[in-house]
Scaffold this active site. Structure first.
Site, PDB file in Angstrom:
ATOM      1  N   ARG A 169     -35.666 -21.061 -20.532  1.00  9.86           N
ATOM      2  CA  ARG A 169     -36.478 -20.584 -21.634  1.00  9.86           C
ATOM      3  C   ARG A 169     -37.654 -21.534 -21.829  1.00  9.86           C
ATOM      4  O   ARG A 169     -38.772 -21.152 -22.076  1.00  9.86           O
ATOM      5  CB  ARG A 169     -35.636 -20.550 -22.898  1.00  9.86           C
ATOM      6  CG  ARG A 169     -36.158 -19.861 -24.150  1.00  9.86           C
ATOM      7  CD  ARG A 169     -37.549 -19.984 -24.553  1.00  9.86           C
ATOM      8  NE  ARG A 169     -37.882 -21.209 -25.210  1.00  9.86           N
ATOM      9  CZ  ARG A 169     -39.059 -21.440 -25.739  1.00  9.86           C
ATOM     10  NH1 ARG A 169     -40.018 -20.549 -25.691  1.00  9.86           N
ATOM     11  NH2 ARG A 169     -39.328 -22.576 -26.296  1.00  9.86           N
TER      12      ARG A 169
ATOM     13  N   SER B  41     -36.504 -23.439 -34.893  1.00  9.13           N
ATOM     14  CA  SER B  41     -36.402 -24.564 -33.968  1.00  9.13           C
ATOM     15  C   SER B  41     -36.922 -24.161 -32.599  1.00  9.13           C
ATOM     16  O   SER B  41     -36.867 -22.992 -32.222  1.00  9.13           O
ATOM     17  CB  SER B  41     -34.947 -25.021 -33.839  1.00  9.13           C
ATOM     18  OG  SER B  41     -34.184 -24.044 -33.129  1.00  9.13           O
ATOM     19  N   ASP B  42     -37.460 -25.145 -31.867  1.00  9.25           N
ATOM     20  CA  ASP B  42     -37.623 -24.924 -30.437  1.00  9.25           C
ATOM     21  C   ASP B  42     -36.220 -24.767 -29.864  1.00  9.25           C
ATOM     22  O   ASP B  42     -35.225 -25.091 -30.501  1.00  9.25           O
ATOM     23  CB  ASP B  42     -38.375 -26.092 -29.795  1.00  9.25           C
ATOM     24  CG  ASP B  42     -39.079 -25.690 -28.503  1.00  9.25           C
ATOM     25  OD1 ASP B  42     -38.676 -24.695 -27.877  1.00  9.25           O
ATOM     26  OD2 ASP B  42     -40.026 -26.391 -28.109  1.00  9.25           O
ATOM     27  N   TRP B  43     -36.119 -24.304 -28.632  1.00  6.69           N
ATOM     28  CA  TRP B  43     -34.836 -23.898 -28.065  1.00  6.69           C
ATOM     29  C   TRP B  43     -33.951 -25.121 -27.822  1.00  6.69           C
ATOM     30  O   TRP B  43     -34.232 -25.958 -26.981  1.00  6.69           O
ATOM     31  CB  TRP B  43     -35.069 -23.091 -26.811  1.00  6.69           C
ATOM     32  CG  TRP B  43     -35.192 -21.618 -27.052  1.00  6.69           C
ATOM     33  CD1 TRP B  43     -34.512 -20.632 -26.407  1.00  6.69           C
ATOM     34  CD2 TRP B  43     -36.026 -20.941 -28.005  1.00  6.69           C
ATOM     35  NE1 TRP B  43     -34.865 -19.394 -26.900  1.00  6.69           N
ATOM     36  CE2 TRP B  43     -35.785 -19.549 -27.892  1.00  6.69           C
ATOM     37  CE3 TRP B  43     -36.934 -21.373 -28.969  1.00  6.69           C
ATOM     38  CZ2 TRP B  43     -36.425 -18.596 -28.679  1.00  6.69           C
ATOM     39  CZ3 TRP B  43     -37.584 -20.418 -29.769  1.00  6.69           C
ATOM     40  CH2 TRP B  43     -37.321 -19.059 -29.615  1.00  6.69           C
TER      41      TRP B  43
END
Length: 996
Positions: free
Chosen positions: A58, A381-383
């Protein structure tokens, strides 16, 4: 959620540091297996990436494990295996019993140290790092521009159960649905599952979608209208693919370090340029009904060590240590412009800020983003950037993505059922979960996703899902790709979202790429080229063919690879093969096509008048005489970089700024023999050209940046003068990497088992500000670019629209109140798994088990949780204090096109602050950069035409951030110098005047 689970999974628990001991911050977790002789992998060379494994990428990290190597065993070659055991080299040191005792002793020592660690660390500082606490989270809904959306959201949320609220704020897990990020739904009240999808260059992992020119190319246009139209078309494609939340634009990194791996996703190294570009992109996308995402918040300026875990083999992510004034005037600026533009979501970054993870930093999310800037949307959040459960929710995080906790695809979330339990046991206030879900729902309403004409509802009983899958390119696949659901349906409908005929998006992409191409050198008028040849050259008599040579692999295509067709032969574009049109990572997408420069150059020249020889390799073996016989040589070089989860030749952040794959040698080889050499550069950022740029045979340099799918078309448009060369540099090109100063260097080496520290000691002095301050002459200045026509800047006038005053207007109380809901914790029984539900493995549900015991002991709230915070004086509305946007100065300048063709020019306005400014609250002298960009306007004029360009400077443009006052302050003594010109260079600032 049990206290044990929360504390075991909150990495902040080890961030109790002494601010004066940056490089000694260590964790003993890495030693817990007793393997004390293991060492870390080589951080900047390790290949931790499978270039063909779509299911595992991702943009966080690839779950492939880095190699570890044992320390060498000394003395083996000198041992005599025939000697009696007691007399072998080493004696007792070779005894198994001895080493068993040593190992047990070492293990015991480690256990004691681990047990003692929390006690000793308390003496060094707060658990959550050095960033001050700011609680509670300001509730959304007090802004007039969002009032209607919050009223609608409130009416929906008050009907939701607790598990529905948790479902909307927690991702379902990586690969559990079709997008890279998916939330659960609240079917009973009509709120759909949300699809969140990369990225800033298009719809990632999809088909029949545009591969747009990169953000840095769009920024190089300096064209607000183009930026808006690009954003609108980009947003429309996401909507037509069924994407609710587009994960872009990017404004972090801003480009502190010219070699930063992801600089190309953003809009250049100046906060004003980046802020305007981001705001126009956001307005365009959200006018199409898609929620845009301002990312990465904040200080994520390099890929090395950006996050803990296997990507870099470090137990902690890097800490970007940024002072308050620098944060506000530089890194926060484009985010503030994005909030002012109404952005629906903000993505917090992987790294720490001042030793507190961005996604758990209450000062950043609660204090600055939601209070000071008045942000009304939701923070995601970012991943896998979330590091705690209740702690991150209290700090202001509203949505966790993709839902997984510390490990990809394990189905264990910091939220999900743990959040449900946290509400039931009182750890997470009901008011907080209500605000979280209300922010998400209000953002959904704000962009009009309840409009069934634009967002058709699915048939009764079905979920709204996208028309493509991120996990397979086949027509059929699973709706839950990485779960244990083996059933298949049609998941890829191959919907073409690129537009039709006159509105085909490739035309707009071509326009952006052409206008984002910067002409840096053009001696003798060799450009634009003539289809019949001899441009800028004396044509010989007689019927003589014009001979052109095209050199460099960047001019053409590359071979297919491992059964995958170029240009998509490397997953996420993580290789530099053939012509370069994009960097790599989660910001890259699938090329529907890629037009190479060579194919369009071949078509542009008249074959009856021009002969062309192609040498599409960087290893040129042509004889000197062969090259010398050419009348024109087009040489192509490039430089690539990308996101940290992937490497190409050991690179994510660039190790240097030179052209890659022997580009310097290629240019020198050709230009040493070809008298008319034109160099074309495709690049992610600044490229050092010193080995060849001053060679007398290098007549022109064309900086084509990252043009996307229409690369060849856009380049030919500029090379042959179909459009004016009107791109301008969005950063400075120095003569060496050293020119950018200590702050411009990648931190590529870190002490094992510590928090890598990156101190932003240069403050405001990045890019051109650094060059000006230290009087360093760059190769090409920020904002520079040549035109095919000539320009004259005439009379300049300054008009005071509003007198200067020291401070913004006092923050006013609003009569608009955030939504309120009935208090009380719901019954535990309402959160149980529904009977008969088929549970998918690794899928993150909001439900609890009937056997779950709810821990009712007191939650250890963070330090400062009960301190009442005063609202920021710099706040008061969406984007901050409304008077920051009051216009104080009108700058007017007459501009004339004095050349012989139609063209475009960028009028740039720079401000130099008064000297000897002293902050009254601290008594300290305030230092300013020599000059800073504060406004610009791009114009297009026919030959001979004159126009008056007007730009306005608002209060914020004429203020500095006072750390003592915690507010924007306009200096009241001394004069501002306002300069107008065509780059940041003093030589190009033709006009200036003082104000007031």
């Amino acid at each position: 959620m049990t206290r044990e689970f929360e504390m075991e999974n909150a990495q902040e628990r080890l961030l109790q540091h002494n601010g004066s001991a940056h490089l000694s911050r260590q964790s003993l977790d890495s030693y817990s297996d007793g393997n004390l002789d293991e060492t870390l992998p080589e951080h900047d060379e390790e290949q931790l990436y499978d270039p063909h494994d779509k299911a595992h990428l991702r943009g966080g990290w690839s779950p492939s494990k880095g190699k570890r190597r044992r320390a060498s065993e000394k003395g083996k070659a000198r041992d005599d295996p025939q000697a009696p055991r007691g007399k072998r080299k080493g004696g007792l040191l070779r005894s198994r019993i001895f080493w068993l005792l040593v190992t047990l002793s070492a293990a015991a020592l480690v256990v004691l140290l681990v047990l003692a660690l929390p006690k000793h660390l308390k003496a060094f500082g707060p658990r959550d790092g050095l960033s001050p606490p700011w609680y509670p989270t300001p509730r959304g809904g007090a802004a007039k521009t969002w009032q209607t959306s919050y009223e609608k959201a409130s009416a929906m949320v008050e009907k939701m159960s607790l598990v529905e609220k948790v479902n909307i704020t927690t991702g379902t897990g990586w690969g559990m649905n079709l997008c890279v990020g998916n939330t659960g739904s609240a079917k009973a009240v009509g709120f759909p599952m949300l699809c969140l999808q990369d990225g800033p260059l298009g719809v990632r992992f999809s088909d029949h979608a545009t591969f747009w020119p990169a953000g840095v190319t769009a920024a190089a246009t300096w064209n607000r209208d183009l930026l808006y139209r690009r954003g609108k078309a980009w947003g429309k494609e996401h909507r037509l693919k069924g994407v609710n939340v587009a994960l872009g634009p990017s404004m972090g990194p801003i480009g502190r370090m010219p070699g930063g791996g992801r600089n190309w996703e953003g809009f250049g190294a100046d906060p004003v340029l980046a802020g305007i570009a981001a705001a126009e992109t956001i307005r365009g996308a959200q006018d199409e009904g898609v929620m845009a995402t301002a990312k990465h918040f904040i200080g994520n300026e390099q890929e090395h060590f950006r996050q803990p875990g296997q990507e870099w083999g470090m137990p902690f992510g890097l800490s970007s240590n940024i002072d308050d004034r620098t944060l506000h005037e530089l890194y926060l600026w484009p985010f503030q412009d994005s909030v002012k533009a109404g952005v629906a979501s903000v993505m917090c970054s992987y790294n720490m800020i001042n030793d507190s993870y961005a996604c758990g930093n209450s000062k950043l999310m609660n204090g600055i983003l939601k209070d000071e800037l008045g942000f009304q949307g939701f923070v995601m959040s970012d991943w896998l950037a979330q590091r705690s459960g209740v702690g991150s929710a209290l700090a202001g995080l509203d949505m966790t993505m993709p839902g997984d906790g510390e490990v990809w695809e394990d189905g264990k979330s910091f939220w999900g059922p743990s959040m449900t339990q946290a509400v039931l046991n009182g750890s997470l206030p009901v008011e907080r979960i209500n605000d979280m879900v209300t922010r998400v729902v209000a953002a959904w309403y704000q962009v009009g996703q309840d409009n069934e004409t634009v967002w058709p509802k699915p048939p009764p009983g079905e979920e709204a899902i996208p028309n493509f899958s991120s996990f397979t390119y086949d027509e059929e696949g699973s709706l839950h790709p990485l779960s244990d659901d083996n059933s298949t349906v049609i998941v890829n409908h191959f919907v073409d979202v690129q537009g039709t005929e006159e509105d085909h998006h490739s035309k707009l992409a071509r326009e952006v790429a052409a206008e984002g191409t910067v002409l840096l050198k053009n001696e003798g008028g060799i450009l634009p080229l003539d289809p019949e040849g001899w441009s800028g050259q004396e044509k010989p008599t007689g019927d003589v063919q014009y001979r052109v040579g095209i050199f460099g692999e960047d001019a053409g295509r590359a071979p297919d690879k491992d059964g995958k067709a170029w240009p998509n032969q490397c997953l996420d574009r993580a290789c530099n093969e053939g012509t370069l049109a994009s960097g790599w990572g989660s910001g890259a997408v699938e090329f529907p096509f890629l037009i190479t420069p060579v194919e369009r150059i071949l078509e542009a020249f008249d074959p009856k008048k021009v002969s062309i020889k192609q040498t599409l390799t960087n290893n040129v073996r042509n004889s000197s005489s062969d090259i010398a016989q050419l009348d024109l040589c087009l040489v192509f070089v490039n430089a690539d970089s990308g996101e940290g989860f992937a490497r190409w030749n050991g690179i994510c952040d660039r190790k240097d700024l030179h052209p890659q794959k022997g580009g310097d040698e290629l240019v020198k080889r050709v230009s040493s023999h070809c008298k008319n050499t034109v160099v074309v550069v495709h690049t992610v950022g600044p490229v050092i050209m010193e080995q060849w740029v001053d060679h007398p045979n290098v007549k022109a340099v064309v900086y084509a940046n990252l043009p996307g799918e229409t690369s060849g078309d856009a380049l030919v448009d500029v090379l042959f003068g179909k459009v004016d060369a009107s791109g301008r540099l969005p950063y400075t090109i120095g003569k060496s990497l050293k020119d950018y100063g200590p702050g411009g260097q990648i931190l590529s080496i870190a002490v094992p088992h510590t928090v890598p520290q990156q101190n932003f000691d240069e403050g405001l002095l990045i890019d051109y500000r650094h060059f000006h301050h230290y009087n360093i002459t760059p190769r090409y200045h920020f904002g520079f670019g040549l035109s095919y026509t000539t320009w004259d800047l005439g009379e300049m006038n300054l008009t005071t629209l509003k007198p200067r005053s020291m401070l913004p207007s006092p923050r006013e109380d609003t009569d608009i109140l955030p939504p309120s809901y009935a208090p009380g914790i719901p019954d535990k029984g309402s959160t149980y798994f529904p009977a008969g539900l088929r549970r998918l493995q690794k899928y993150i549900y909001p439900y609890t088990e009937q056997t779950t015991t709810i821990d009712s002991s007191e939650y250890p709230y963070p330090d400062g949780y009960n301190i009442v915070q005063q609202p920021s004086k710099a706040g008061g509305d969406v984007g901050g204090n409304p008077s920051l946007w009051d216009e104080h100065v009108l700058v007017s300048v007459d501009v004339q096109n004095t050349g012989n063709r139609r063209g475009k020019q960028v009028v740039q306005v720079y401000v130099s602050f008064p000297r000897d400014v002293v902050d009254e609250t601290t008594g300290q002298k305030i230092e300013f950069p020599v000059r800073v960009l504060r406004a610009f306007e791009k114009i297009e004029l026919d030959k001979g035409e004159t126009t008056t360009v007007e730009v306005k400077l608002n209060r914020k443009a004429l203020s500095y951030w006072s750390v003592g006052r915690q507010n924007w302050v306009m200096p009241m003594e001394g004069e501002f110098l306002i300069s107008v010109g065509t780059s940041s260079s003093l030589d190009d600032l033709h006009l200036s005047d003082t104000w007031p």
